[in-house]
Design a protein around this motif. Structure first.
Motif, PDB file in Angstrom:
ATOM      1  N   LEU A  19      -0.207  49.476  42.222  1.00  0.00           N
ATOM      2  CA  LEU A  19      -0.164  48.234  43.004  1.00  0.00           C
ATOM      3  C   LEU A  19       1.257  48.009  43.560  1.00  0.00           C
ATOM      4  CD1 LEU A  19      -2.439  45.992  43.305  1.00  0.00           C
ATOM      5  CD2 LEU A  19      -0.987  44.634  41.854  1.00  0.00           C
ATOM      6  N   SER A 264      -3.236  44.432  53.019  1.00  0.00           N
ATOM      7  CA  SER A 264      -4.406  45.263  53.313  1.00  0.00           C
ATOM      8  C   SER A 264      -4.452  46.474  52.388  1.00  0.00           C
ATOM      9  CB  SER A 264      -4.367  45.754  54.757  1.00  0.00           C
ATOM     10  OG  SER A 264      -4.297  44.675  55.622  1.00  0.00           O
ATOM     11  N   ILE A 266      -3.210  46.759  49.361  1.00  0.00           N
ATOM     12  CA  ILE A 266      -3.629  46.457  47.985  1.00  0.00           C
ATOM     13  C   ILE A 266      -5.096  46.033  47.929  1.00  0.00           C
ATOM     14  CG2 ILE A 266      -1.347  46.019  47.000  1.00  0.00           C
ATOM     15  CD1 ILE A 266      -1.983  43.068  47.048  1.00  0.00           C
ATOM     16  N   HIS A 267      -5.597  45.457  49.028  1.00  0.00           N
ATOM     17  CA  HIS A 267      -7.042  45.175  49.064  1.00  0.00           C
ATOM     18  C   HIS A 267      -7.814  46.486  48.950  1.00  0.00           C
ATOM     19  CE1 HIS A 267      -7.187  40.926  51.016  1.00  0.00           C
ATOM     20  NE2 HIS A 267      -6.871  40.915  49.750  1.00  0.00           N
ATOM     21  N   ILE A 268      -7.349  47.484  49.699  1.00  0.00           N
ATOM     22  CA  ILE A 268      -8.035  48.786  49.646  1.00  0.00           C
ATOM     23  C   ILE A 268      -7.955  49.345  48.228  1.00  0.00           C
ATOM     24  CG2 ILE A 268      -7.941  51.198  50.455  1.00  0.00           C
ATOM     25  CD1 ILE A 268      -6.940  50.043  53.152  1.00  0.00           C
ATOM     26  N   ILE A 270      -7.603  47.749  45.404  1.00  0.00           N
ATOM     27  CA  ILE A 270      -8.484  47.008  44.484  1.00  0.00           C
ATOM     28  C   ILE A 270      -9.944  47.436  44.715  1.00  0.00           C
ATOM     29  CG2 ILE A 270      -9.369  44.718  43.869  1.00  0.00           C
ATOM     30  CD1 ILE A 270      -6.555  43.608  44.417  1.00  0.00           C
ATOM     31  N   ILE A 271     -10.328  47.584  45.993  1.00  0.00           N
ATOM     32  CA  ILE A 271     -11.701  48.016  46.284  1.00  0.00           C
ATOM     33  C   ILE A 271     -11.952  49.391  45.656  1.00  0.00           C
ATOM     34  CG2 ILE A 271     -13.262  48.754  48.145  1.00  0.00           C
ATOM     35  CD1 ILE A 271     -12.063  46.475  49.846  1.00  0.00           C
ATOM     36  N   PHE A 273     -10.495  50.719  43.072  1.00  0.00           N
ATOM     37  CA  PHE A 273     -10.622  50.586  41.617  1.00  0.00           C
ATOM     38  C   PHE A 273     -11.982  50.004  41.221  1.00  0.00           C
ATOM     39  CE2 PHE A 273      -5.892  50.882  41.111  1.00  0.00           C
ATOM     40  CZ  PHE A 273      -5.928  51.960  40.240  1.00  0.00           C
TER      41      PHE A 273
END
Lengths: 290, 207, 384
Positions: A19, A264, A266-268, A270-271, A273
């Protein structure tokens, strides 16, 4: 341990490390993701874009704290750039005690930037004539109501202690009737009061810039027209920055567009994960059944 | 007696304040502002008790050399330093107090807030599993909203951002309002129960 | 050509334009109609000292610059200018009046510094009101709800068995307290970050009372960290009273209830520190929470504690659901003390709550249906 069990139990320190990398790297390796502008941001931009230059003012209420500055500060900067580029005067106020520090920073930095690139008086921004910051006032609701009758009564001097009647801009601003739109950039539920009092009682157009987590609460207000547009979180700020660059008001996109790259990414992450966790969960459940 | 007096005060003040809400007369407003002033005084007294507790807790910890006692020294010293600086050198815009606030306290707060991103990532990874049909639906909605709100969501499908927003505006808002209506009733009932003396848990429960 | 001739020529060529504009000006000046039907009323539902003036727009409103408001008392000989409002506006609030004095108002439409006066309004006096009519709807709701509450409390007192559905989060309280006792570790009860004026905090104090009674039966240490000084003093009394009512006053320690700091993230940091140092076996997060909710709940999850959360902060619910073992959602928070104590009177109040909700849903349904038929009753629900 089977592979699918392993991906359901990734150590949280690995997640934290990745992250961190995904946040930091986009700040150093710049790239550009084209923005899709949400209707409420477009609505706010269009409103500010349609104010006749030099006539009515934009009242900017800067009520965000250092904790939420990454989301809200770029909104203030982008709005100021837009207004100054269009010669729309701006009056700044704050009702959150933590507001003035960041508000002064935003206003002075944008004025400096505009004036550095200015060639004539027409291009430059003069404090007192094109922009005034009135500072902080306690008792938000009472002040909001009283400003409907007389702004100078609520703020007899500006933030720097200059009497308001010696500032040319303030000589032609009596109350909300001279305000084209009041935009509240806030990290708490302050827009509620702007809708309840200036908007409902005095018919002032109200816009908002909010942190992403607050935004869902305010969607219905945009729908009913009580908010004439809204920026939501860093994405909203990035969209506004994108719009002012697109319309040629500035060449420099601000910090939110860069911040959006990190967000964006970190959104990717998280998705990814979540997907990994679910794949692992799916196979481990099948393994148990068999 | 020990319980009757607090219950009586609670009932009388609760009913009086409720009546005050419906009377816009200046006498009623004056009464309201007097009560608000009392509350400020009450808060000030409570603060003295609270700070006393803080000092007592950490002093004992230091004296008995309990686990991690040096942190207690940091707490007490910081509290004393800020109080002395604020009292003697003022809290104006460019004072030392404000500079400490803006340059130490604000970044520390921002750091704590920023940790949220890490916790969100690890919590989402651990909890977002398609364990049941409902969980799968929630997962799908979360997925659409996350992707739809990303700048490149529009490239996956031009309708995705609008769909994500629709989810936020309608199903999400409907659920939130359902909870809020329930909460409002719960809050009113709690207030009435305390005013009428039905709820006595705050006094140690039933006599 | 001589300069005088040039001047003559200029005058001749420009004359038609001057004439035209002068005539237009005169026509407009002559045509401006003043606003009509000026009415002044005492502002309703207030403490006095305000009068509302309304009028019908002048037919020439688009070319008018502003409307100036004039006021006269019985002692005045001339009208006094008290303010102005933009064209298009049909009302003005005069909040600089003395109660009991008779006033007359007049509105002037202004264009190019010329004023076109309306007829004066009727005489009006301001004064305070005894009842706020705008809040009648709230009064009706309170009366209905209190009646429901009384009916069900009476029924409960008569011994009628009232059904309450199972709430897993509250069923787990006994298990959570027992587990901490077995492990010899403390229980942490976080009463939220709201001050005592949040109803959620008050509900949290009620639950703290019930939880403390259970704890008092064992020898389990309790930690109640507080953000607000008043909540700290109330929480201390609540815990102390619970220990007294269980006959264990000697077991109560002053250190159980602590004051930390008012700073939101300072508080979160301190709570996280306590979680990591003292490793509570059970964490309760009950009350009002903001952005710090997940920071605390996730740290608790990492220490392996059983976690029970309860909040009416809608935005924080998802965080608690993901990081805690049990979560009381919204109104469950307010039902908790009744559920835990099983006191019939409190259970009765839950029934009143449910009926209240049913009535509200019915009203919402009817109002929505009527709005489809273009009958707008929403204003009746508006609270002033």
């Amino acid at each position: 341990m089977k592979w699918y069990d392993r991906i359901t139990q990734i150590d949280r320190r690995i997640i934290y490390l990745l992250l961190t990398l995904f946040i930091i790297l986009p700040l150093f390796i710049p790239f550009k993701i084209p923005q899709n502008v949400m209707p409420q941001t477009q609505q706010l931009f269009d409103f500010v874009d349609s104010i006749p230059p030099g006539d009515e003012v934009v009242l900017l209420a800067l009520d965000y704290t250092p904790q939420t500055a990454p989301e809200c500060h770029p909104m203030a900067i982008a709005l100021l750039k837009h207004c100054f580029a269009r010669k729309v005067p701006v009056i700044g106020v704050s009702f959150d005690p933590q507001g003035p520090g960041l508000a002064v920073e935003a206003i002075t930095s944008v004025i400096r930037e505009v004036n550095e690139n200015a060639r004539t008086r027409e291009d430059s921004v003069i404090y007192g004539t094109d922009c005034v910051y009135l500072g902080w006032k306690s008792g938000r609701v009472a002040a909001l109501l009283q400003m409907g009758e007389s702004v100078p009564q609520v703020f007899p001097v500006d933030y720097y202690g200059t009497p308001i009647d010696s500032l040319p801009l303030m000589l032609r601003v009596g109350n909300y009737k001279d305000v084209a739109i009041a935009i509240n950039i806030a990290s708490a539920a302050y827009p509620d009061d702007w809708i309840r009092y200036p908007q409902s009682r005095y018919g002032v157009k109200v816009g908002a810039g909010l942190t992403a987590v607050m935004a869902p609460k305010y969607y219905p207000f945009v729908q009913t027209g009580q908010l004439s547009g809204m920026m939501s979180g860093m994405k909203g700020a990035a969209e506004y920055e994108h719009l002012i660059v697109k319309h040629g008001y500035t060449d420099d996109s601000g910090t939110a567009e860069t911040g959006m790259n990190s967000q964006s990414m970190i959104h990717i992450l998280i998705i990814v994960f979540i997907v990994l966790g679910n794949i692992g969960y799916f196979f481990s459940r099948r393994g148990v059944k068999q | 007696m020990k319980r009757t007096i607090p219950l009586a005060i609670c009932l009388i003040m609760g009913v009086v304040m409720m009546i005050q809400f419906f009377i816009p007369h200046p006498i009623s407003l004056e009464f309201n502002s007097t009560i608000l002033n009392w509350i400020i005084v009450l808060f000030a007294f409570a603060l003295v008790l609270a700070i006393g507790n803080l000092i007592r807790h950490h002093s004992i910890k230091i004296r008995k050399r309990k686990h991690d006692w040096p942190y207690s020294i940091v707490t007490l010293t910081s509290m004393a330093a800020m109080a002395i600086i604020g009292l003697f050198w003022g809290i104006e815009a460019d004072s030392l107090f404000q500079r400490i606030y803006l340059n130490i306290f604000a970044p520390l707060s921002a750091t704590m807030f920023a940790l949220l991103a890490y916790y969100m990532a690890s919590a989402a990874y651990r909890a977002f599993r398609a364990r049941s049909l409902e969980a799968t639906l929630l997962l799908a909605a979360a997925f659409i909203v996350m992707v739809g709100f990303m700048p490149f969501g529009q490239y996956i499908s031009p309708r995705l951002p609008a769909f994500a927003e629709w989810i936020m505006r309608y199903p999400n808002m409907a659920a939130q309002r359902g909870i809020i209506i329930g909460v409002a009733f719960g809050a009113i009932a709690t207030a009435l129960k305390i005013i009428l003396g039905i709820e006595r848990s705050w006094l140690g429960g039933k006599e | 050509m001589k300069s005088r001739d040039v001047l003559h020529l200029s005058v001749l060529t420009h004359f038609p334009f001057w004439l035209q504009s002068s005539v237009t000006f005169l026509l407009i000046a002559a045509l401006i109609a003043p606003p009509t039907n000026v009415r002044a009323i005492d502002r309703p539902n207030d403490a006095g000292t305000a009068i509302i003036i309304t009028w019908d727009l002048s037919p020439d409103d688009p070319v008018i610059e502003k409307y100036v408001v004039f006021r006269m008392t019985a002692d005045d000989t001339i009208y006094q200018n008290i303010g102005f409002t933009k064209n298009g506006n049909t009302s003005f609030e005069d909040d600089d009046v003395e109660d009991g004095i008779e006033y007359t108002y007049m509105i002037s439409a202004v264009r190019n510094s010329e004023m076109f006066n309306s007829e004066p309004s009727a005489v009006v006096k301001s004064g305070p009101q005894i009842f706020h009519l705008g809040r009648t709807n709230i009064l009706i709701c309170i009366i209905i709800f209190t009646m429901l509450l009384t009916i069900f409390v009476i029924q409960a007192r008569k011994g009628r068995n009232l059904f309450i559905r199972r709430i897993p989060g509250l069923e787990a309280v006994d298990e959570a307290v027992g587990r901490a006792t077995e492990m010899g570790k403390p229980i942490m009860y976080i009463p939220g970050l709201g001050n005592i004026d949040w109803t959620a905090t008050i509900a949290s104090m009620n639950i703290l009372g019930e939880v403390s009674r259970k704890i008092a039966q064992y020898d389990t240490p309790l930690i109640v960290p507080n953000r607000w000084s008043v909540v700290y003093t109330v929480a201390k009394e609540v815990v102390k009273e619970a220990f007294v009512s269980e006959g264990r006053p000697d077991k109560f320690k002053e250190d159980y209830v602590r004051y930390l700091t008012e700073a939101q993230f300072g508080y979160a940091a301190a709570v996280n520190g306590i979680m990591l140092r003292e490793k509570p076996a059970t964490n309760f997060f009950i009350g009002r929470f903001w952005a710090e909710s997940l920071i605390m709940a996730e740290t608790g999850a990492q220490t392996g504690a059983i976690q029970i959360a309860g909040t009416d902060s809608v935005l924080q619910l998802p965080f608690f659901v993901t990081a805690c073992d049990y979560t009381l959602i919204g109104e469950e928070l307010y039902a908790a003390s009744a559920y835990l104590s099983r006191e019939p009177l409190l259970l009765g109040s839950l029934k009143a709550q449910d009926y209240g909700k049913l009535i509200v849903l019915a009203i919402l349904f009817v109002v929505t249906l009527l709005s489809f038929l273009r009958i707008d009753l929403l204003s009746l629900l508006e609270i002033q």
